[in-house]
Enzyme design. Structure first.
Site, PDB file in Angstrom:
ATOM      1  CB  CYS A 276     -31.573 -28.516  -5.648  1.00 58.96           C
ATOM      2  SG  CYS A 276     -30.298 -27.769  -4.605  1.00 58.96           S
TER       3      CYS A 276
ATOM      4  CB  CYS B 290     -35.251 -23.018  -5.857  1.00 60.99           C
ATOM      5  SG  CYS B 290     -34.743 -23.533  -4.202  1.00 60.99           S
TER       6      CYS B 290
ATOM      7  CG  HIS C  63     -31.849 -30.343  -0.241  1.00 60.11           C
ATOM      8  ND1 HIS C  63     -32.165 -31.140  -1.329  1.00 60.11           N
ATOM      9  CD2 HIS C  63     -31.448 -29.136  -0.764  1.00 60.11           C
ATOM     10  CE1 HIS C  63     -31.975 -30.457  -2.439  1.00 60.11           C
ATOM     11  NE2 HIS C  63     -31.533 -29.248  -2.125  1.00 60.11           N
TER      12      HIS C  63
END
Length: 383
Positions: free
Chosen positions: A89, A369, A339
């Site tokens: 991510c 994260c 996202h």
């Protein structure tokens, strides 16, 4: 050490799953922000030393070094190379770090950093499962070394988010209130036009598609949890989405010689690791590390962007850092805005930069994260 400056940053709207960007080839999504970036900045793209893009699940249309493909699809000079980064991510935040490190070391003067992801076209974890036809059910369980260290326990972001909620005593009600606030802030930003300067429309898609005007605490309370005995629901997690973003990072020499007006200086960058099983709590220690290295405290930070992979991640981070919630994700986060994995780091930085300018803040901190139990932290100084 030399400074690295962000001259400009631009992003697409974030499209919802199956929405207005879902049929756009990832290379064309990335090319769109690259062209928009050089439309905004009076600099010859042939001066670019490298293009660094983040992308996750690099299979199919996202395979074959998507950074290079995006640049070529944009019609930009073929002598400029490109490289694709996967820090899960945090991929495009790491792309910015690599760009800044190249400039700060003196090995490059002009680097484009960003990311792209079409999750509608290539589902989340597609690369994780791509080895099944070759006898590998996942990247971990067939490794004797992995099993010796971590056994055969489940490794997933969903489990990690539930573990964080349990460890920090984060209730479902708290998470639902946080999620609702994310939508409210994102919608306020859209209605006030705060995102408009950072967005380059793609066809008829000019506004972020994911925020929900009809959501409520009552609706969230009626959703089933992701696991039978869990606290998390789909409303408390980031939305699957599509998008791209790009930033131009340059040296002081380029700023001076080309009469550029940088928007920010990269004050600090770092990345830290933690436990890969709980996975998503790494921003806590990474933030402490970054602030110490930068000689700052959380009270020195004007605004924070922390990726809302799950509501529990941000709420645990808030408890441990003592940050004022009013400066965190002030225009909403991934729960509302989506996202698009490989693009999110660059999208967050583009938004953080715009919010610093809008509010007059000096320092902005970004963290997120990442798979494997990792976290990047960037601190920007607005100029």
């Amino acid at each position: 050490m030399a400074d690295a400056f962000i001259v400009d940053a631009v992003r697409t709207p974030v499209g919802r799953r199956g929405g207005g960007l879902s049929a756009v080839h990832p290379a064309d999504l990335g090319a769109h922000v690259l062209r928009a970036l050089f439309d905004r900045v009076a600099l010859d793209p042939a001066l670019v030393d490298d293009v660094i893009f983040g992308c996750v699940d690099t299979i199919g249309p996202q395979a074959g070094d998507i950074a290079r493909t995006c640049w070529l699809v944009a019609g930009l000079p073929s002598e400029v190379p490109g490289v694709t980064v996967d820090r899960q991510c945090g991929s495009s935040q790491q792309a910015v770090h690599f760009a800044a490190q190249a400039v700060m070391s003196g090995t490059a003067d002009v680097v484009v950093a960003g990311g792209v992801q079409n999750m509608s076209a290539i589902p989340i974890s597609a690369a994780m499962l791509a080895g099944r036809e070759h006898g590998f059910p996942d990247p971990f369980s067939t490794s004797p070394g992995w099993r010796a260290r971590y056994g055969d326990q489940e490794i997933s972001q969903f489990r990690g988010a539930e573990m964080i909620a349990a460890k920090w005593g984060v209730t479902r009600a708290e998470m639902e209130e946080f999620a609702l606030r994310s939508h409210e802030r994102a919608l306020a930003a859209i209605d006030h036009g705060w995102f408009d300067p950072e967005i380059t429309p793609v066809g008829e898609v000019a506004v972020d598609e994911c925020p929900r005007r009809d959501t409520s605490l009552e609706k969230m309370a009626g959703l089933k949890t992701l696991t039978p005995d869990g606290r998390l629901t789909a409303a408390l997690a980031s939305q699957i989405s599509d998008g791209a973003a790009a930033l131009l990072v340059v040296s002081a020499r380029v700023v001076r010689e080309h009469n550029l007006m940088p928007r920010a200086r990269i004050h600090h960058l770092s990345a830290r690791g933690g436990d890969p099983v709980i996975m998503l709590d790494a921003p806590i220690a990474a933030t402490e590390y970054a602030l110490t290295r930068a000689g700052l405290s959380i009270s020195d930070i004007s605004l924070v962007e922390i990726n809302e992979a799950f509501a529990s991640v941000v709420l645990a981070w808030l408890r441990e850092t003592g940050a004022d919630p009013s400066i965190v994700n002030v225009t909403g986060g991934a729960i509302a805005l989506g996202h698009p994995l490989g693009a999110t780091g660059a999208r967050l930085m583009t938004t953080l930069l715009g919010n610093l300018e809008r509010t007059g803040g000096r320092y902005g901190l970004q963290t997120m994260c990442e798979g494997g139990g990792q976290a990047n932290v960037t601190i920007l100084e607005r100029l």
